[in-house]
Each structure stands twice: as structure tokens, then as C-alpha cells.
Design an enzyme around this catalytic site. Structure first.
Site, mmCIF file in Angstrom:
data_model
loop_
_atom_site.group_PDB
_atom_site.id
_atom_site.type_symbol
_atom_site.label_atom_id
_atom_site.label_comp_id
_atom_site.label_asym_id
_atom_site.label_seq_id
_atom_site.Cartn_x
_atom_site.Cartn_y
_atom_site.Cartn_z
ATOM 1 N N ARG A 1 27.741 45.278 29.141
ATOM 2 C CA ARG A 1 28.518 44.223 28.475
ATOM 3 C C ARG A 1 29.907 44.704 28.066
ATOM 4 N NH1 ARG A 1 24.167 40.960 24.594
ATOM 5 N NH2 ARG A 1 23.411 39.555 26.215
ATOM 6 N N LYS B 1 5.135 33.177 29.702
ATOM 7 C CA LYS B 1 4.643 31.928 29.133
ATOM 8 C C LYS B 1 5.337 30.671 29.621
ATOM 9 C CE LYS B 1 2.904 33.785 24.831
ATOM 10 N NZ LYS B 1 3.114 33.854 23.393
ATOM 11 N N GLY C 1 17.263 38.759 30.136
ATOM 12 C CA GLY C 1 17.027 40.172 29.848
ATOM 13 C C GLY C 1 16.051 40.856 30.796
ATOM 14 N N GLY D 1 19.605 34.563 26.393
ATOM 15 C CA GLY D 1 19.357 33.221 25.863
ATOM 16 C C GLY D 1 20.325 32.170 26.387
HETATM 17 C C1 3PG Z 1 22.275 38.269 22.943
HETATM 18 O O1 3PG Z 1 22.190 39.490 23.044
HETATM 19 O O2 3PG Z 1 21.363 37.500 23.255
HETATM 20 C C2 3PG Z 1 23.590 37.701 22.488
HETATM 21 O O3 3PG Z 1 24.433 38.728 22.074
HETATM 22 C C3 3PG Z 1 23.369 36.701 21.390
HETATM 23 O O4 3PG Z 1 22.710 37.302 20.312
HETATM 24 P P1 3PG Z 1 21.691 36.439 19.435
HETATM 25 O O5 3PG Z 1 20.523 36.131 20.331
HETATM 26 O O6 3PG Z 1 21.331 37.306 18.286
HETATM 27 O O7 3PG Z 1 22.421 35.192 19.041
HETATM 28 MG MG MG Z 2 19.580 36.478 22.270
#
Ligand code: 3PG
Ligand code: MG
Length: 396
Positions: free
Chosen positions: A36, A197, A354, A377
């Protein structure tokens, strides 16, 4: 595209507030994956090349509105300086006196990193006062944090409404790749959705069946779909209470002309551990005392054929228990096929989330995909068809 890019902004001698996502994994004070940080370098260099002074806004962890020293961004200063090849200054707060002083002292050719925005309770509330405090530091706002764009926070959303705003290079690349994969894709388009899931990916599956031509389902969630078809999956991870939801998704797919691909054979074991004794059986023949841990070779062949007949692939989630060998076999094989087709120029492949990126790295093919998102996310929410507030705010 409806948002401005750096090319359309006059930045000469301007202080440019740049929202970046440098929420990187750190173990014992050492950054274990700097991806990142590496990905924001072009944006910051371009801003400096245009004569702008970059001031970085970022979060780290989830300190929940309090100053948590372990979640300070200060330890990232040397890593940023190394990747950027310039001096990186640091301010103890992202607004107010310390921030203003550091901005005033910022020399051309240097970067300023501001302390964790989430040390302020106002950040996650998108508090207008905090947004104004941030905006007061600069003259232009650039959002390069696609992976935090699913948050409507002061630094990701609020500031964009106050200052002239643009998307950074990484944000641009992410949006273009995602648009090519799902917004306006070259068909046929195939989605791979795996992971444990169904319950966490209902919206995603419902959105995808209306948009893609083929939906390959893998991992634990495939078991839930097998259950929904009346198949006994023994001791496999499966959400039996989600069977009706899975049936609804299959119905929706059928009426939308989306083909759902479930494994026709599976690899089963009695223990969930690396190297566990295993056998390959038909998907409807899982022994009562065994669990499905991977898709089988016939399933892998079938997935390969689907990829070959596709022009676009969007991938989220592994096909099996990829973290324990040999149950990473199907994920690796399918990823390698996708990589080969991408290199041959017959497939546009986009992956995110991820676990997905970890699985593709493990398969050694991440570099061969057309695009790998830095987002977890945000990638999921985007695949769900949701508007991301951080992106929407750039449209004004
Ligand atoms: C992540 O790593 O998913 C982003 O940096 C956002 O972080 P957060 O899920 O804590 O909002
Ligand atoms: Mg996140």
C-alpha cells in the site's frame, strides 16, 4: 470519468492534502507488506513534479477516536521516506496548531505525514468541524485511498466537499480496473467468489448473478450451495440455515441467465490440518465423518474451461482451505490458469480482498493478473454494487 485527475489540477506551490491508505500490516514494529505504501508513490511524486507540497492524511488501525500510541503513524515515516526517496516530516496531530506549524515549515521536495486521523472521534463521524480543520491546512484535496473509500469519514469524504478535489493515480487505477471488470466488461464475464461463508457475501452474490455470465462458487460457501441442492456434506463447514438464501440466489441466477458453477468433485479429509490424509470424491459423496477442504481435479478442469471461454474475470476469495497444503491445490491451479490466459492476452483478470491477494501471492501469480486491488472491504462493497462515499464525493 466523472472525477478530476491530477492532470486537471493546477498544483504549483499549493499545499495538497492527500488521503492515502497506509494501513499496512506491522509485526513487532516491522512493516511486513509495504504494497500500500509503494502504490501511493506515483501520486505523491506527480504532485511534487507539478510543484505541489503533499500533506498526507491517513488512518492506522482502529483507535476509536482516542490517542492510542501503538497506533501512531510515526513509525511509518522511515518506510515512506525510503519508498519516496525524499524527506518525510511528521506532525503529531492531523489538525490544529502542530499540523499548521508543520505545514508552514514544509519545504518544496519534502512530504508531510499527519498523525492518525482516527485519533479524533470526529473522523469516523464525518464531523464537519474536523473536516473543516483538515481542509484549512491545504488548498487542494486528492483522494488516493480507494481501499478506505467505503468509509464516509472526515478525511475520506468530508474534506472532498470543501476543497477542489481530485482522484490520485492509485484511485484512478482502481476505478478503471473495476469499471473494466464489472461496470462495462468485455463479455463473457466470470466471477469467482470463494471464502468461508455465504452469510457475509449475500449482497455480493445477489449483485453478481445479475451482472456476470458465470459465477464460480468455491470454499466453504460452495458447501452451503451443495446443501441447498439437497446434498449431504458430512462434517464440512456449511451454513445450513443459509440454504434458502442459496436457493434464492440460484433462482435469481437462472432467471438472469447466469450460470452457477459448483464443484463436481471435492477433496475431503477427516482433520483440518496441513498434510491431512485426504481423498477425492464426487461432490455428492462426502463421507459422513469427513469434511470438504478443496475443489477436486474435475472441478479445476471445469473452472479452467470457463476461464478459457471468458474475456473478463473478477476474483474474490479462495476455492479451498488455501492456507493449509495440499488444500490450496484448486486455488493455485485456477489462479495459474487465469494468469496464463491473462499473459496470453485473452483474459482481463481483476482480483481483490485480503484473503484473495494472499492466496494469489501464495500461488505466485499475483504479478500476472491484469489488476490486483489494494482494497479489502472497499472491493467487496464495490462488488456488491454499493456506492462508495469516498468515490461519490469526488464526483462533485
Ligand atoms: C482496510 O485496511 O480495510 C482499510 O484501511 C480500511 O480500514 P477499516 O476497515 O478499519 O475502515
Ligand atoms: Mg477493512
Amino acid at each position: 470519468m466523472a472525477w478530476k485527475t491530477l492532470d486537471e489540477m493546477g498544483l504549483a506551490s499549493k499545499v495538497v492534502l492527500v488521503r492515502v491508505d497506509i494501513n499496512v500490516p506491522v509485526e513487532n514494529g516491522v512493516v511486513t507488506d509495504a504494497t500500500r505504501i509503494e502504490k501511493i508513490v506515483p501520486t505523491i511524486k506527480d504532485i511534487m513534479a507539478k510543484g505541489g507540497k503533499p500533506v498526507l492524511l491517513a488512518h492506522f488501525g482502529r483507535p476509536k477516536g482516542k490517542v492510542v500510541p501503538e497506533m501512531s503513524l510515526r513509525p511509518l515515516v522511515p518506510v515512506l521516506a525510503e519508498k519516496l526517496g525524499c524527506k518525510v516530516n511528521f506532525a503529531e496531530d492531523c489538525v490544529g496548531g502542530p499540523a499548521k506549524k508543520a505545514v508552514a515549515a514544509l519545504a518544496a521536495g519534502e512530504v508531510l505525514l499527519l498523525e492518525n486521523t482516527r485519533f479524533h472521534a470526529g473522523e469516523e463521524k464525518n464531523d464537519p468541524e474536523l473536516s473543516a480543520g483538515m481542509a484549512a491546512l491545504g488548498e487542494v484535496y486528492v483522494n488516493d485511498a480507494f481501499s478506505a473509500a467505503h468509509r464516509a469519514h472526515s478525511s475520506t469524504e468530508g474534506v472532498a466537499h470543501i476543497l477542489p478535489s481530485a482522484a490520485g493515480r492509485l484511485m484512478e487505477a482502481e476505478l478503471k480496473a473495476l469499471e473494466a471488470a464489472l461496470g462495462n466488461p468485455t463479455r463473457p464475464v466470470t466471477a469467482v467468489v470463494g471464502g468461508a461463508k455465504v452469510s457475509t457475501k449475500i449482497e455480493l452474490l445477489s449483485n453478481l448473478v445479475a451482472k456476470v455470465d458465470n459465477l464460480v462458487i468455491g470454499g466453504g460457501m460452495a458447501n452451503t450451495f451443495l446443501v441447498a441442492k439437497g446434498i449431504d456434506v458430512g462434517k464440512s463447514l456449511a451454513e445450513h440455515e443459509m440454504a434458502k438464501t442459496a436457493r434464492d440466489i440460484m433462482e435469481k441466477a437462472a432467471s438472469a441467465g447466469c450460470r452457477i458453477v459448483l464443484p463436481e468433485d471435492v477433496v475431503v479429509a477427516r482433520e483440518f490440518k496441513a498434510g491431512a490424509e485426504n481423498e477425492t470424491v464426487a461432490a455428492n459423496a462426502c463421507p459422513a465423518d469427513a469434511m470438504i477442504l478443496d475443489a477436486g481435479p474435475k472441478a479445476v478442469d471445469m473452472i479452467g474451461r470457463v476461464f478459457e471461454a471468458s474475456n473478463t474475470l473478477i476474483w474474490n476469495g479462495p476455492l479451498g482451505a488455501f492456507e493449509i497444503a495440499p488444500f490450496d491445490t484448486a486455488t493455485n491451479a485456477a489462479a495459474q490458469t487465469a494468469a496464463r490466459l491473462t499473459k496470453a492476452g485473452s483474459l482481463i483478470s481483476v482480483a481483490g480482498g485480503g484473503d484473495t491477494v494472499a492466496a494469489l501471492n501464495k500461488a505466485g501469480v499475483a504479478g500476472d493478473f491484469s489488476y490486483i486491488s489494494t482494497a479489502g472491504g472497499a472491493f467487496l462493497e464495490w462488488m456488491e454494487g454499493k456506492e462508495l462515499p469516498g468515490v461519490a464525493a469526488l464526483m462533485n
